[in-house]
Each structure stands twice: as structure tokens, then as C-alpha cells.
Design a protein around this motif. Structure first.
Motif, PDB file in Angstrom:
ATOM      1  N   GLU A   1       0.853  -1.273  -0.059  1.00  0.00           N
ATOM      2  CA  GLU A   1      -0.044   0.228   0.052  1.00  0.00           C
ATOM      3  C   GLU A   1       0.757   1.374   0.214  1.00  0.00           C
ATOM      4  O   GLU A   1       0.610   2.201  -0.843  1.00  0.00           O
ATOM      5  CB  GLU A   1      -0.949  -0.086   1.212  1.00  0.00           C
ATOM      6  CG  GLU A   1      -1.770   1.073   1.172  1.00  0.00           C
ATOM      7  CD  GLU A   1      -2.888   1.048   2.362  1.00  0.00           C
ATOM      8  OE1 GLU A   1      -3.717   1.924   2.550  1.00  0.00           O
ATOM      9  OE2 GLU A   1      -2.789   0.092   3.013  1.00  0.00           O
ATOM     10  N   VAL A   2       2.018   1.115   0.560  1.00  0.00           N
ATOM     11  CA  VAL A   2       2.810   2.463   0.649  1.00  0.00           C
ATOM     12  C   VAL A   2       3.657   2.480  -0.775  1.00  0.00           C
ATOM     13  O   VAL A   2       3.729   3.905  -1.189  1.00  0.00           O
ATOM     14  CB  VAL A   2       3.942   2.109   1.789  1.00  0.00           C
ATOM     15  CG1 VAL A   2       4.849   3.258   1.855  1.00  0.00           C
ATOM     16  CG2 VAL A   2       3.223   2.072   3.365  1.00  0.00           C
TER      17      VAL A   2
ATOM     18  N   TRP B   1       1.322   4.226  -3.111  1.00  0.00           N
ATOM     19  CA  TRP B   1       0.962   5.815  -2.979  1.00  0.00           C
ATOM     20  C   TRP B   1       2.021   6.562  -3.592  1.00  0.00           C
ATOM     21  O   TRP B   1       1.881   7.379  -4.321  1.00  0.00           O
ATOM     22  CB  TRP B   1       0.944   5.806  -1.214  1.00  0.00           C
ATOM     23  CG  TRP B   1       0.075   5.614  -0.348  1.00  0.00           C
ATOM     24  CD1 TRP B   1      -1.085   5.179  -0.832  1.00  0.00           C
ATOM     25  CD2 TRP B   1       0.186   5.621   0.932  1.00  0.00           C
ATOM     26  NE1 TRP B   1      -1.956   4.926   0.327  1.00  0.00           N
ATOM     27  CE2 TRP B   1      -1.083   5.155   1.262  1.00  0.00           C
ATOM     28  CE3 TRP B   1       0.891   5.790   1.955  1.00  0.00           C
ATOM     29  CZ2 TRP B   1      -1.615   4.715   2.801  1.00  0.00           C
ATOM     30  CZ3 TRP B   1       0.559   5.447   3.396  1.00  0.00           C
ATOM     31  CH2 TRP B   1      -0.615   5.190   3.480  1.00  0.00           C
TER      32      TRP B   1
ATOM     33  N   ALA C   1      -4.020   5.847   8.988  1.00  0.00           N
ATOM     34  CA  ALA C   1      -3.324   5.854   7.623  1.00  0.00           C
ATOM     35  C   ALA C   1      -3.231   7.005   7.163  1.00  0.00           C
ATOM     36  O   ALA C   1      -2.295   7.243   6.239  1.00  0.00           O
ATOM     37  CB  ALA C   1      -4.029   4.715   6.962  1.00  0.00           C
ATOM     38  N   ALA C   2      -4.464   7.928   7.273  1.00  0.00           N
ATOM     39  CA  ALA C   2      -4.293   9.171   6.538  1.00  0.00           C
ATOM     40  C   ALA C   2      -3.169  10.029   7.252  1.00  0.00           C
ATOM     41  O   ALA C   2      -2.568  10.694   6.552  1.00  0.00           O
ATOM     42  CB  ALA C   2      -5.698   9.676   6.932  1.00  0.00           C
TER      43      ALA C   2
ATOM     44  N   GLN D   1      -0.106   8.660   5.649  1.00  0.00           N
ATOM     45  CA  GLN D   1      -0.047   9.267   4.075  1.00  0.00           C
ATOM     46  C   GLN D   1       0.221  10.748   4.051  1.00  0.00           C
ATOM     47  O   GLN D   1       0.700  11.198   3.040  1.00  0.00           O
ATOM     48  CB  GLN D   1      -1.482   8.763   3.504  1.00  0.00           C
ATOM     49  CG  GLN D   1      -1.298   9.011   1.992  1.00  0.00           C
ATOM     50  CD  GLN D   1      -2.887   8.552   1.121  1.00  0.00           C
ATOM     51  OE1 GLN D   1      -3.973   8.327   2.201  1.00  0.00           O
ATOM     52  NE2 GLN D   1      -2.841   8.738  -0.063  1.00  0.00           N
TER      53      GLN D   1
ATOM     54  N   HIS E   1       3.432  11.723   1.958  1.00  0.00           N
ATOM     55  CA  HIS E   1       3.362  12.846   0.719  1.00  0.00           C
ATOM     56  C   HIS E   1       4.223  14.067   0.944  1.00  0.00           C
ATOM     57  O   HIS E   1       4.727  14.556  -0.001  1.00  0.00           O
ATOM     58  CB  HIS E   1       1.802  13.165   0.549  1.00  0.00           C
ATOM     59  CG  HIS E   1       1.131  12.094   0.016  1.00  0.00           C
ATOM     60  ND1 HIS E   1      -0.362  12.436  -0.247  1.00  0.00           N
ATOM     61  CD2 HIS E   1       1.414  10.884  -0.495  1.00  0.00           C
ATOM     62  CE1 HIS E   1      -0.622  11.113  -0.836  1.00  0.00           C
ATOM     63  NE2 HIS E   1       0.185  10.483  -1.023  1.00  0.00           N
TER      64      HIS E   1
END
Length: 292
Positions: A163-164, A167, A209-210, A213, A217
């Protein structure tokens, strides 16, 4: 019968004139011969005189040789020998290697001057250090980065390394599609740079997770801005309106704390190798290769 020879007065006169002309010519010839004889005699005399002058040699009296005293002779000999030695190539001057004296008193000071310096056995060899070659594919380094974040953010449930990586790939693909970059950003060196920022920016206090993320970012935006091929990049793929303040606060904190290391990573190959090896060690030993 007899022969009568008659001579006319005109013919007699002509003969007399011929005789006079021949006499004049004879006189002229004699005068020319006399003049030519005089000319030849004068020329011979001139040549003889010039030959006599050239035969005479002028021999100037030579100057008497002045004898130099023995002291001047010795001085000139020493000067000539000194000039000869200066023209010869000089041998390299040995330069002593400075050593740092220890507390044992290997260097003694006498009257304010360094008396003696003992040479210390150096632990550094003159041989160049052995080169260490570390190889890893881009997919393997991405998987190592995902494993590191999953291990660091252990409070985030149901978080996987894939998942990382997704992104990261989605942002790079979006910039390519929108025309913000012509070449993909994901390379082994850039992944190492992202890992360096994530080590400082992402802590184990992340709980969702948000939140992870958003911090990830932010690290990607600084990495693109510093290592990317383009002059500038848009904020939209990296920043959301909900976390705008957190985005800029995190960016300023990372710049303030990591600017020196970011420069060192590009300037020092040994430091880059250390970070590269540290990222490669983050991989789980039981996992396979993710080279795409």
C-alpha cells in the motif's frame, strides 16, 4: 712599233691624293698604337701597385696578457662550479610527515621550541580502501521502504508494504499523465533520498493511515522538489485541503533539520552508501523480490 703610255693629269692628281690619304692613315694608326701602349702600361702599373698593397699584411701588436691573481682565479672557479650545480636537476626534498604527540610526552619542549618529535606508527595504510559494491533494484528498494514504514508505524492497523508503494507510484504516474514531468522520478537514488526524509519525519506516534499518508506525501514533495528533473511541481497531488497547515509545518521542520544531510547525501558517496545499506537492511528476510 712602240707602246705609248699616256698619263692624264687627273689620274696623276688622284694618285697623289691617294698617297696623302694613306700617309695620314699611317700616322693615325701609329698614334693609336702609341696611345694603346700607354694605356696598357698604365693599367699594368696600377695592377702591380694594388697587388703590392694587398700583399702587405697589417699585424697589430697583441696586447700583453694580464695575469690574474690567484684569489680572483679561485673566485671565478667557485662561481663557475656554482652555476654548473644550479643547472643540474635538483633532487626532491624529503618532507617530514607531521605526527600528533600523545599525552605520554613524545615531544619535549625546551626553551619554547620543539626539541624532538617521534614518529608514531600509523594505523592507516597507504592502500586505498576496499570498494564495497551494493546492488539493489528499484522494486526491491520500494519494498524495503514499505517494510520500514510498516515497522515504524506499528499502531496503524491493516497497513501493508504494497500500500505504501502504491501511494508512491500513483503520485509519480499522475505527474507523468498531467505533463508535469517527462521522466519518471522513481529510481534507486531517489528512493534512498525519500527514505532519508522518512526516517526523520515519520515517527512511531502515527496512529492512522491518513496521518501516515499525509506525512509520507510531504516527504515525497520535498524529494521531488530537491531531486526531481523539473523546475517546480504542483501541490495538488501531495497536499490536501484538510491537512494544508500540517503539510507546511512538517515541510519547514524537515527542511530545518535535514538540510545538511540532504546535501551530504549528494556530496558524500560514503554517506550515501551507508543510507543505501540501511534501507536495504529494512527488508524482511522471508519476503520475495518485488522488481517491476
Amino acid at each position: 712599233m712602240g707602246t705609248v703610255l699616256s698619263i692624264s693629269p687627273a689620274s696623276k692628281k688622284a694618285s697623289i691624293m691617294d698617297a696623302e690619304v694613306s700617309a695620314d692613315a699611317l700616322k693615325t694608326d701609329k698614334s693609336l698604337k702609341r696611345h694603346s701602349m700607354f694605356v696598357s702600361l698604365s693599367w699594368k702599373k696600377l695592377v702591380a701597385n694594388s697587388a703590392k698593397k694587398s700583399a702587405k699584411k697589417v699585424t697589430p701588436n697583441p696586447l700583453p696578457a694580464r695575469e690574474l691573481p690567484s684569489s680572483q682565479v679561485a673566485q671565478r672557479n667557485s662561481e663557475n662550479s656554482r652555476k654548473t650545480e644550479e643547472k643540474r636537476p635538483k633532487a626532491p626534498i624529503p618532507v617530514p610527515v607531521p605526527t600528533v604527540p600523545t599525552q605520554g610526552g613524545e615531544a619535549a619542549l625546551q626553551n619554547g621550541r620543539l626539541a624532538s618529535v617521534q614518529k608514531q606508527p600509523s594505523s592507516f595504510s597507504l592502500v586505498s580502501p576496499r570498494r564495497i559494491v551494493i546492488q539493489a533494484s528499484t522494486g526491491e528498494l520500494l519494498r524495503c521502504l514499505g517494510d520500514f514504514l510498516c515497522r515504524r508505524c506499528f499502531k496503524v492497523k491493516e497497513l501493508s508494504s504494497a500500500e505504501v508503494v502504491l501511494w508512491f507510484r500513483n503520485i509519480d504516474r499522475t505527474l507523468l499523465i498531467q505533463g508535469w514531468q517527462d521522466i519518471g522520478f522513481i529510481t534507486p537514488a531517489n528512493v534512498v533520498f525519500v527514505y532519508l526524509l522518512c526516517q526523520d519525519a515519520i515517527t512511531d506516534s502515527v496512529e492512522s493511515a491518513a496521518q501516515l499518508q499525509g506525512a509520507f506525501h510531504t516527504c515525497l514533495y520535498l524529494s521531488y522538489s530537491y531531486m526531481g528533473n523539473e523546475i517546480s511541481y504542483p501541490l495538488k497531488p501531495f497536499m490536501n485541503d484538510a491537512n494544508k497547515d500540517v503539510f507546511w509545518e512538517t515541510s519547514l521542520r524537515i527542511i530545518d533539520r535535514m538540510s545538511a544531510k540532504m546535501l551530504q547525501l549528494n556530496a558524500d558517496p560514503h554517506f550515501f552508501t551507508e543510507v543505501f545499506q540501511d534501507l536495504k537492511n529494512q527488508r524482511e528476510p522471508a519476503e520475495g523480490n518485488l522488481d517491476r
